[in-house]
Design an enzyme around this catalytic site. Structure first.
Site, PDB file in Angstrom:
ATOM      1  N   GLU A   1      -3.842 -12.364  14.455  1.00  0.00           N
ATOM      2  CA  GLU A   1      -3.457 -10.954  14.367  1.00  0.00           C
ATOM      3  C   GLU A   1      -4.620 -10.064  14.770  1.00  0.00           C
ATOM      4  OE1 GLU A   1      -0.428  -9.214  11.405  1.00  0.00           O
ATOM      5  OE2 GLU A   1      -2.356  -8.675  10.519  1.00  0.00           O
TER       6      GLU A   1
ATOM      7  N   HIS B   1      -2.512 -38.378  10.831  1.00  0.00           N
ATOM      8  CA  HIS B   1      -1.253 -39.102  11.014  1.00  0.00           C
ATOM      9  C   HIS B   1      -0.150 -38.195  11.549  1.00  0.00           C
ATOM     10  CE1 HIS B   1      -2.706 -42.761   8.961  1.00  0.00           C
ATOM     11  NE2 HIS B   1      -3.458 -41.902   8.287  1.00  0.00           N
TER      12      HIS B   1
ATOM     13  N   LYS C   1       0.826  -1.207   0.000  1.00  0.00           N
ATOM     14  CA  LYS C   1       0.000   0.000   0.000  1.00  0.00           C
ATOM     15  C   LYS C   1       0.865   1.264   0.000  1.00  0.00           C
ATOM     16  CE  LYS C   1      -3.657  -0.026   2.603  1.00  0.00           C
ATOM     17  NZ  LYS C   1      -4.565   0.036   3.773  1.00  0.00           N
TER      18      LYS C   1
ATOM     19  N   LYS D   1       9.634  -4.968  14.348  1.00  0.00           N
ATOM     20  CA  LYS D   1      10.113  -4.244  13.164  1.00  0.00           C
ATOM     21  C   LYS D   1      11.094  -3.139  13.560  1.00  0.00           C
ATOM     22  CE  LYS D   1       5.952  -4.759  10.278  1.00  0.00           C
ATOM     23  NZ  LYS D   1       4.888  -3.997   9.593  1.00  0.00           N
TER      24      LYS D   1
ATOM     25  N   GLY E   1      -4.928  -5.361   6.005  1.00  0.00           N
ATOM     26  CA  GLY E   1      -4.130  -6.303   5.236  1.00  0.00           C
ATOM     27  C   GLY E   1      -4.700  -7.708   5.219  1.00  0.00           C
ATOM     28  N   ARG E   2      -5.111  -8.216   6.387  1.00  0.00           N
ATOM     29  CA  ARG E   2      -5.597  -9.598   6.461  1.00  0.00           C
ATOM     30  C   ARG E   2      -7.006  -9.741   5.904  1.00  0.00           C
ATOM     31  NH1 ARG E   2      -4.621  -7.180  11.128  1.00  0.00           N
ATOM     32  NH2 ARG E   2      -6.237  -6.819  12.703  1.00  0.00           N
TER      33      ARG E   2
ATOM     34  N   GLU F   1      10.444  -5.920   3.615  1.00  0.00           N
ATOM     35  CA  GLU F   1      10.671  -7.199   2.935  1.00  0.00           C
ATOM     36  C   GLU F   1      10.213  -7.128   1.485  1.00  0.00           C
ATOM     37  OE1 GLU F   1       9.177  -8.351   7.177  1.00  0.00           O
ATOM     38  OE2 GLU F   1       8.835  -6.759   5.700  1.00  0.00           O
TER      39      GLU F   1
END
Length: 595
Positions: free
Chosen positions: A402, A433, A254, A558, A315-316, A260
């Site tokens: 979050e 399993h 954005k 951060k 964001g999510r 990153e």
């Protein structure tokens, strides 16, 4: 009385003695202070009354404590009341540790917390994300063209559709071959660069549609890769086997400042220039999802190929915006993505209008509050019996953890109950399993089973008793019963199990779960499923009176990483000052820097 464990933060855990009286508040006379809790914090908690409704809920849990799910499941009227349908979706929560009286208490708790009022405010564009001063309007991203949702008196839906129309036009040009790369070749491969909410939800939908026949046909001859981790290994994997001549890069940020993402974007940009021989290639091979037009222009991206979204899109929750719509439209076509949006909107309408007793997001949210806060279970296993949902759980981890990993109320006070479960899971039957052993005979972990009536890839072999999908779904139906009922020592004795093995083969049962059955995994159904979990997450936060739409907890790491980055940059050139770090950190960094 019974014990109520509360979490002030990740640093403090402590207990209150909670009286069963629905009217008696928690007060100083009912508290004790563990050694780790400061006196000042202890005092402020002990003078704080429990919010209305919570003591009733704890009393219901105490009443049901000695009633095994084996007993509860014998009440068919109860079971029938917990079998809820919405269209072609079915929720069965009869294996949760509740009865109708406990559910009435949860509905009362939701009413006291004004969940209905908060829900309406979200759909009306009110700034319910108070800490950031923003509305929460991911629902607007999947609204029909003629809808009206206002922010500060302005209808935002036309803006949403303007961006959607732009992405439809751009994706169709790329898919048809009309838009060509720097050397004149069609762009058949896409690398989407983004992290967190700019990646997890999109990858979930991409993976879920790969084996849907309609979506797979639309994606023929195309490839979509994701580059999220700043680890250079991820760069190698994302670009492996791709030709720069046929690759389109999407940079999803954005602000165009995410550390990153921008380092990865610069790395891939250098790859494009090296392979294609000129910086001029960027305008033909890079598009962006961003609002920072000055920064995207400086990067070399044509402004016509920048698709924006709004600060009211978290964001999510951004899979429905350009973040997800653009890469998914390039891969599967805008028509497929439109069905995904339509499914999400259908769930929005259900959530907004259905009565609490018939409202799937409301029911699942309240049951999660019950398991997390009242029964004090700290985990939740999300178990999709569909390999196509292989990336669903990682997205739900971010969506819920979050959103609801918070320790203070909207008013800045400590939350008086536990919040935010630890989410994990794996598609069935792989998980059986792996970690089901713990779920059956170790810790009690509430589970949410997700299944589909039909497979994306039906197979039936001659001579086999059932189809491959029926074999899968046999486990979907069996596991919740095994968790709920367990197996007693008496049953094992009747089966003539040796006495020395009976303790090892006994299953206590009484382990709660719910089951969600959908028709088939396609774009429309996925839209409904994802919107269901988004609203389920919001319901929990509203009951807890926390802000499910900010994420201040990601900031501190951060900030510290920025300090480390500066130190490493200096230390690679000359001796650098590490006095600002913890001694163990300095020692480990010195080890890392050894040649």
């Amino acid at each position: 009385p019974m014990s109520l464990r509360l979490a002030h933060s990740s640093l403090y855990h402590f207990s209150f003695r909670l009286p069963l009286s629905a009217t008696q508040p928690v007060c100083a006379s009912t508290c004790f202070r563990p050694r780790t809790l400061p006196e000042s914090t202890y005092s402020s908690f002990c003078t704080m009354a429990m919010p209305n409704g919570w003591t009733d809920a704890f009393a219901e849990a105490e009443r049901l404590k000695g009633t095994h799910l084996r007993t509860l499941l014998k009440d068919q009227a109860r079971n029938d009341s917990m079998f809820v349908t919405f269209g072609d979706m079915t929720l069965d929560y009869s294996r949760e540790k509740v009865d109708t009286k406990a559910m009435d208490t949860l509905f009362s708790l939701a009413k006291t917390a004004d969940v209905e009022g908060k829900k309406k405010k979200m759909f009306e564009g009110v700034r319910i994300n108070e800490t950031e001063g923003r509305p929460v309007l991911h629902v607007a991203l999947r609204s029909p063209r003629d809808a009206k949702i206002e922010v500060d008196g302005k209808n935002v839906v036309p803006e949403v559709w303007s961006v959607l129309d732009g992405m439809k036009a751009f994706s169709e040009k790329v898919r048809s071959g009309e838009w060509k790369g720097y050397t004149g070749k069609p762009l058949t491969d896409v690398v989407a660069i983004g992290i967190g909410g700019s990646y997890l939800g999109v990858e979930f939908v991409f993976e879920a549609l790969k084996t849907d026949p309609e979506a797979a046909s639309a994606a023929s001859g195309r490839r979509l890769r994701f580059l999220a981790n700043v680890d250079p290994i991820d760069v190698k994997r994302a670009l492996d086997g791709l030709s720069a001549e046929t690759t389109l890069v999407l940079v999803v940020s954005k602000t165009f400042t995410t550390a990153e993402t921008m380092l990865n974007a610069k790395t891939v940009k250098e790859w494009l220039i090296k392979e294609l021989g000129s910086p001029d290639c960027v305008a033909k091979h890079v598009a962006a999802c961003s609002t920072a037009l000055d920064k995207t222009a400086a990067f070399g991206i044509d402004s016509k190929n920048v698709f924006g979204f709004w600060d009211w899109v978290g964001g999510r929750f951004s899979c429905w915006s350009a973040v997800g719509v653009l890469p998914l439209s390039l891969q599967y076509g805008f028509g497929i993505v439109s069905k995904f949006l339509e499914g999400g909107h259908e769930m929005d309408k259900h959530f907004l209008t259905a009565a609490p007793q018939e409202n799937l997001p409301m029911l699942m949210g309240l049951l999660s509050v019950w398991n997390t806060s009242i029964l004090k279970y700290e985990g939740c296993a999300v178990l999709p019996y569909c390999q196509a949902l292989t990336r669903f759980v990682p997205h739900i981890q971010q969506l819920d953890m979050e959103s609801n990993g918070k320790g203070v109320t909207m008013g800045g006070k400590p939350v008086p109950v536990g919040t935010g479960a630890i989410y994990f899971g794996e598609p069935g039957t792989n998980g059986q399993h792996s970690f089901y052993q713990l779920m059956h005979q170790g810790r009690t972990i509430p589970a949410e089973f997700i299944g589909f009536s039909a497979s994306q890839n039906p197979i039936e072999l001659p001579g086999e008793a059932v189809s491959n999908h029926d074999e899968l779904m046999s486990n979907f139906f069996a596991q919740p019963d095994a968790l709920a009922l367990g197996k007693t020592a008496e049953e094992l004795k009747a089966e003539k199990v040796p006495d020395n093995l009976i303790p090892h083969k006994t299953f206590t049962g009484d382990r709660p779960s719910l089951s969600l059955l959908l028709p088939i995994c396609n774009a429309y159904t996925l839209g409904k499923l994802l919107a269901l979990y988004e609203h389920r997450t919001a319901v929990q936060g509203w009951v807890w009176d926390i802000n499910s739409f900010d994420q201040w907890g990601v900031e501190l790491g951060k900030v510290l990483a920025k300090q480390v980055r500066g130190y490493l940059s200096e230390a690679r050139k000359r001796k650098a000052d590490d006095s600002g770090f913890l001694k163990p950190t300095s020692k480990m960094m010195a080890k890392y820097l050894e040649k």
